[in-house]
Design an enzyme around this catalytic site. Structure first.
Site, mmCIF file in Angstrom:
data_model
loop_
_atom_site.group_PDB
_atom_site.id
_atom_site.type_symbol
_atom_site.label_atom_id
_atom_site.label_comp_id
_atom_site.label_asym_id
_atom_site.label_seq_id
_atom_site.Cartn_x
_atom_site.Cartn_y
_atom_site.Cartn_z
ATOM 1 N N LYS A 1 -0.784 -1.541 -4.807
ATOM 2 C CA LYS A 1 -1.591 -0.347 -5.090
ATOM 3 C C LYS A 1 -0.624 0.801 -5.389
ATOM 4 C CE LYS A 1 -4.603 -0.649 -1.379
ATOM 5 N NZ LYS A 1 -5.571 -0.116 -0.404
ATOM 6 N N ASP B 1 0.873 -1.175 0.000
ATOM 7 C CA ASP B 1 0.000 0.000 0.000
ATOM 8 C C ASP B 1 0.917 1.234 0.000
ATOM 9 O OD1 ASP B 1 -2.528 1.332 0.199
ATOM 10 O OD2 ASP B 1 -2.298 1.483 2.355
ATOM 11 N N PHE C 1 -9.880 0.115 -1.162
ATOM 12 C CA PHE C 1 -9.645 -0.722 0.014
ATOM 13 C C PHE C 1 -10.258 -2.092 -0.268
ATOM 14 C CE2 PHE C 1 -9.911 -2.491 4.215
ATOM 15 C CZ PHE C 1 -8.680 -2.132 4.732
HETATM 16 P P1 IMP Z 1 1.706 -0.421 3.841
HETATM 17 O O1 IMP Z 1 2.712 -0.399 4.950
HETATM 18 O O2 IMP Z 1 0.944 0.867 3.767
HETATM 19 O O3 IMP Z 1 2.312 -0.788 2.500
HETATM 20 O O4 IMP Z 1 0.601 -1.491 4.155
HETATM 21 C C1 IMP Z 1 0.774 -2.442 5.069
HETATM 22 C C2 IMP Z 1 -0.427 -3.246 5.433
HETATM 23 O O5 IMP Z 1 -1.637 -2.508 5.398
HETATM 24 C C3 IMP Z 1 -0.686 -4.414 4.497
HETATM 25 O O6 IMP Z 1 0.149 -5.495 4.786
HETATM 26 C C4 IMP Z 1 -2.119 -4.725 4.844
HETATM 27 O O7 IMP Z 1 -2.169 -5.542 5.993
HETATM 28 C C5 IMP Z 1 -2.713 -3.373 5.149
HETATM 29 N N1 IMP Z 1 -3.479 -2.879 3.996
HETATM 30 C C6 IMP Z 1 -3.099 -1.980 3.074
HETATM 31 N N2 IMP Z 1 -4.054 -1.796 2.143
HETATM 32 C C7 IMP Z 1 -5.061 -2.626 2.487
HETATM 33 C C8 IMP Z 1 -6.341 -2.918 1.896
HETATM 34 O O8 IMP Z 1 -6.760 -2.405 0.839
HETATM 35 N N3 IMP Z 1 -7.087 -3.833 2.558
HETATM 36 C C9 IMP Z 1 -6.700 -4.458 3.706
HETATM 37 N N4 IMP Z 1 -5.505 -4.220 4.276
HETATM 38 C C10 IMP Z 1 -4.701 -3.308 3.668
#
Ligand code: IMP
Ligand code: MG
Length: 192
Positions: free
Chosen positions: A139, A111, A160
């Site tokens: 994403k 994300d 999401f």
């Molecule tokens: P990041 O550190 O922002 O890249 O995201 C880390 C964590 O956020 C991922 O491993 C997911 O557990 C959670 N996450 C991010 N986007 C989503 C989504 O669209 N749905 C559910 N969990 C998400």
């Protein structure tokens, strides 16, 4: 559905299907095949990020035709909200040292990229032999930091998503597909 059957959460959780079970299965087969080719003769050690990556890990390892080991790391970056705090906390550390291994970090979704960036830094400092990432979803519109995932399942728009390990407030992990809410207001999204 007959009158006697209970309502099915899995078949009708109030979501639009974004990626079907069959599409996920096919893609994971391809990823497993590629990993099998790339890790011949190596000391493959998969580290899955709890809890979201557990379903992906379970399917992926059954498509990797090599001896391998697995471990888990627990990270919390989201509470019951869909907004990333940017803060990463280790809630469960590795059972075994990854030193000298060919580590493949298995994650459900990239994300902002903050979680994987943090993990790559700590694993690299533990003198692994090599390190790569396998992520089911990406994403790109949400990236705050770029992480290089060698193995990537699907690129998705800025939505999401839930299912196949991914949750909203700890629910929906058991769905065999990736879905988005039919009513976007059902998941209050406050993006930073
Ligand atoms: P990041 O550190 O922002 O890249 O995201 C880390 C964590 O956020 C991922 O491993 C997911 O557990 C959670 N996450 C991010 N986007 C989503 C989504 O669209 N749905 C559910 N969990 C998400
Ligand atoms: Mg996660």
């Amino acid at each position: 559905m007959t009158a006697n059957q209970p309502a099915s959460f899995i078949h009708d959780p109030g979501l639009e299907v974004l990626i079907t079970e069959a599409q996920i299965h096919t893609r994971i087969g391809e990823m497993g095949e590629q990993i099998t080719k790339d890790y011949q003769g190596k000391n493959l050690h998969l580290i899955a990020v709890l809890k979201g990556a557990c379903v992906f890990l379970s399917d992926l390892i059954r498509h990797i035709d090599l001896p391998l080991t697995i471990d888990f790391i627990g990270i919390s970056s989201y509470g019951a909200s869909t907004k990333s705090s940017g803060e990463v906390k280790i809630t469960k550390d590795l059972d075994k040292s990854p030193t000298g291994k060919d580590v493949l970090v298995v994650e459900d979704i990239i994300d902002t990229g903050l979680t994987l960036n943090y993990l790559m830094n700590i694993f690299q400092s533990r003198e692994v032999n090599s390190i790569n990432i396998a992520a089911l979803l990406d994403k790109p519109e949400r990236h705050e930091i770029e992480v290089d995932a060698q193995y990537l399942g699907f690129t998705i728009p800025n939505l999401f998503v839930v299912g196949y390990g991914l949750d909203f407030a700890e629910r929906y992990r058991n769905l065999p597909f990736i879905g988005v809410p039919k009513d976007p207001d059902a998941f209050v999204q406050s993006k930073g």
